[in-house]
Design a protein around this motif. Structure first.
Motif, mmCIF file in Angstrom:
data_model
loop_
_atom_site.group_PDB
_atom_site.id
_atom_site.type_symbol
_atom_site.label_atom_id
_atom_site.label_comp_id
_atom_site.label_asym_id
_atom_site.label_seq_id
_atom_site.Cartn_x
_atom_site.Cartn_y
_atom_site.Cartn_z
ATOM 1 N N UNK A 63 0.802 -1.227 0.000
ATOM 2 C CA UNK A 63 0.000 0.000 0.000
ATOM 3 C C UNK A 63 0.834 1.276 0.000
ATOM 4 N N UNK A 64 1.424 1.580 -1.140
ATOM 5 C CA UNK A 64 2.186 2.823 -1.270
ATOM 6 C C UNK A 64 1.226 4.006 -1.222
ATOM 7 N N UNK A 70 6.540 5.469 0.777
ATOM 8 C CA UNK A 70 6.183 4.349 1.639
ATOM 9 C C UNK A 70 5.829 4.887 3.019
ATOM 10 N N UNK A 71 4.596 4.618 3.437
ATOM 11 C CA UNK A 71 4.130 5.082 4.737
ATOM 12 C C UNK A 71 4.135 3.959 5.762
ATOM 13 N N UNK A 78 5.867 -4.706 4.632
ATOM 14 C CA UNK A 78 7.231 -5.213 4.423
ATOM 15 C C UNK A 78 7.658 -6.127 5.578
ATOM 16 N N UNK A 79 7.250 -5.775 6.798
ATOM 17 C CA UNK A 79 7.547 -6.629 7.952
ATOM 18 C C UNK A 79 6.836 -7.973 7.820
ATOM 19 N N UNK A 97 -0.732 -1.991 -4.543
ATOM 20 C CA UNK A 97 -2.172 -2.208 -4.373
ATOM 21 C C UNK A 97 -2.966 -0.911 -4.360
ATOM 22 N N UNK A 98 -2.355 0.186 -4.778
ATOM 23 C CA UNK A 98 -3.082 1.460 -4.761
ATOM 24 C C UNK A 98 -4.394 1.341 -5.529
ATOM 25 N N UNK A 99 -5.426 1.802 -4.916
ATOM 26 C CA UNK A 99 -6.787 1.869 -5.457
ATOM 27 C C UNK A 99 -7.490 0.513 -5.576
#
Length: 144
Positions: A63-64, A70-71, A78-79, A97-99
């Motif tokens: 989810x960028x 990267x939030x 990532x973890x 996975x944006x949108x």
């Protein structure tokens, strides 16, 4: 070879599985999480599904932010990627996975699913979109 797609959220994990040929994605279930920081039961369920469907690769939604940064949510994904690779010994591909949640909600709305019932399915549908996007790109290597 089957591939599993995951839409990882703070309260749920949407799960999708490919057909044996790796052409289409189907929603399987939504794993409900009791607490955001506790993954033990969720990991156990993912492991069961990996064995049941003989999964050889996983695709995890990444989810960028819309500006491609990267939030916090992406860091948690990532973890999870590292945890899944360590626990399952399988490759985990991060997939933008944006949108997908917006697209999943739109699909449910167009299918006539009432607003109050959409939450029951949206994460699983988002996992299908994540996995199908990856499968389509894999079938057309120039797009990866």
């Amino acid at each position: 070879m089957r591939i599993m797609g995951l839409d990882y959220g703070s309260k749920t994990i949407g799960v999708a599985i490919s057909d044996p040929l790796g052409l289409t994605a189907q929603g399987v279930e939504i794993i409900r999480r009791e607490e955001e920081n506790k993954l033990r039961k969720s990991l156990r369920r993912i492991e069961e599904l990996v064995k049941q469907y003989e999964v050889e690769e996983l695709v995890l939604g990444f989810p960028k932010n819309m500006n491609n940064t990267i939030g916090e949510r992406a860091e948690k994904s990532l973890q999870l990627k590292e945890t899944l690779e360590r626990r399952l010994g399988l490759p985990v591909v991060m997939w933008d996975e944006r949108l997908t949640t917006v697209e999943a909600n739109r699909t449910l709305m167009e299918s006539g699913v009432r607003r109050e019932n959409r939450g029951k399915y949206v994460d699983m549908i988002a996992a299908v979109f994540i996995l199908q996007g990856y499968l389509d790109a894999k079938a057309n290597p120039g797009t990866l």
